[in-house]
Design an enzyme around this catalytic site. Structure first.
Site, PDB file in Angstrom:
ATOM      1  N   CYS A   8       0.859  -1.182   0.000  1.00  0.00           N
ATOM      2  CA  CYS A   8       0.000   0.000   0.000  1.00  0.00           C
ATOM      3  C   CYS A   8       0.903   1.241   0.000  1.00  0.00           C
ATOM      4  CB  CYS A   8      -0.906  -0.027   1.231  1.00  0.00           C
ATOM      5  SG  CYS A   8      -2.338   1.054   1.110  1.00  0.00           S
ATOM      6  N   CYS A  80      -4.053  -0.445  -3.105  1.00  0.00           N
ATOM      7  CA  CYS A  80      -4.431   0.915  -3.499  1.00  0.00           C
ATOM      8  C   CYS A  80      -3.793   1.224  -4.845  1.00  0.00           C
ATOM      9  CB  CYS A  80      -4.035   1.947  -2.440  1.00  0.00           C
ATOM     10  SG  CYS A  80      -2.282   2.268  -2.282  1.00  0.00           S
ATOM     11  N   CYS A  87       4.552   0.353  -7.819  1.00  0.00           N
ATOM     12  CA  CYS A  87       5.042  -0.967  -7.441  1.00  0.00           C
ATOM     13  C   CYS A  87       6.338  -1.281  -8.187  1.00  0.00           C
ATOM     14  CB  CYS A  87       3.980  -2.010  -7.764  1.00  0.00           C
ATOM     15  SG  CYS A  87       4.342  -3.647  -7.131  1.00  0.00           S
TER      16      CYS A  87
END
Length: 140
Positions: A8, A80, A87
């Protein structure tokens, strides 16, 4: 044993709740971690709301993804959109999953309204993690 990472933005509530639920559902069949693009500390409301479901996340820590760079993950779950966009690269063998849960900590208003937002997020994350755990248990 498989390794699962829940990622997240700040690793303070949504990823922490998901870590708690995945640990509950997968038990000793998986090592579950959570991390954030940043570390914002464990959210007190998330800790309290998880106690209502009998899950104690108070000993979990808020970590950054960089702290786990040496760990190989079988599953990476972003919870999210911001984390999904930022990422880092994971090997092709890593299953990457995504579900955007609204951030309950962004809700403004009365304490009851904020608490209701956390409960709603917790319940949605619980259902997602329950289904994900069933899928993972079939695959392992």
């Amino acid at each position: 044993m498989i390794n699962i990472l829940v990622l997240c933005t700040g690793n303070s509530c949504r990823s922490q709740m998901a870590e708690g639920f995945l640990r509950k559902y997968l038990g000793n069949r998986a090592a579950v971690y959570s991390a954030g693009i940043e570390a914002h500390g464990l959210n007190d409301r998330a800790v309290e709301i998880m106690k209502d479901d009998g899950i104690d996340i108070s000993k979990q820590t808020s970590n950054t993804i960089l702290e786990l760079k040496e760990t190989t993950f079988d599953y990476v779950v972003t919870v999210c959109d911001n984390a999904k966009e930022k990422c880092p690269y994971f090997p092709a063998s890593t299953s990457q999953l995504h579900h955007n849960f609204p951030d309950p900590d962004k809700v403004e208003g009365s304490e009851q309204k904020k608490l209701d937002a956390f409960k709603k997020s917790r319940d949605e994350i619980n259902e997602y993690c329950r289904k994900l755990s069933e899928k993972i248990l079939i695959e392992i």
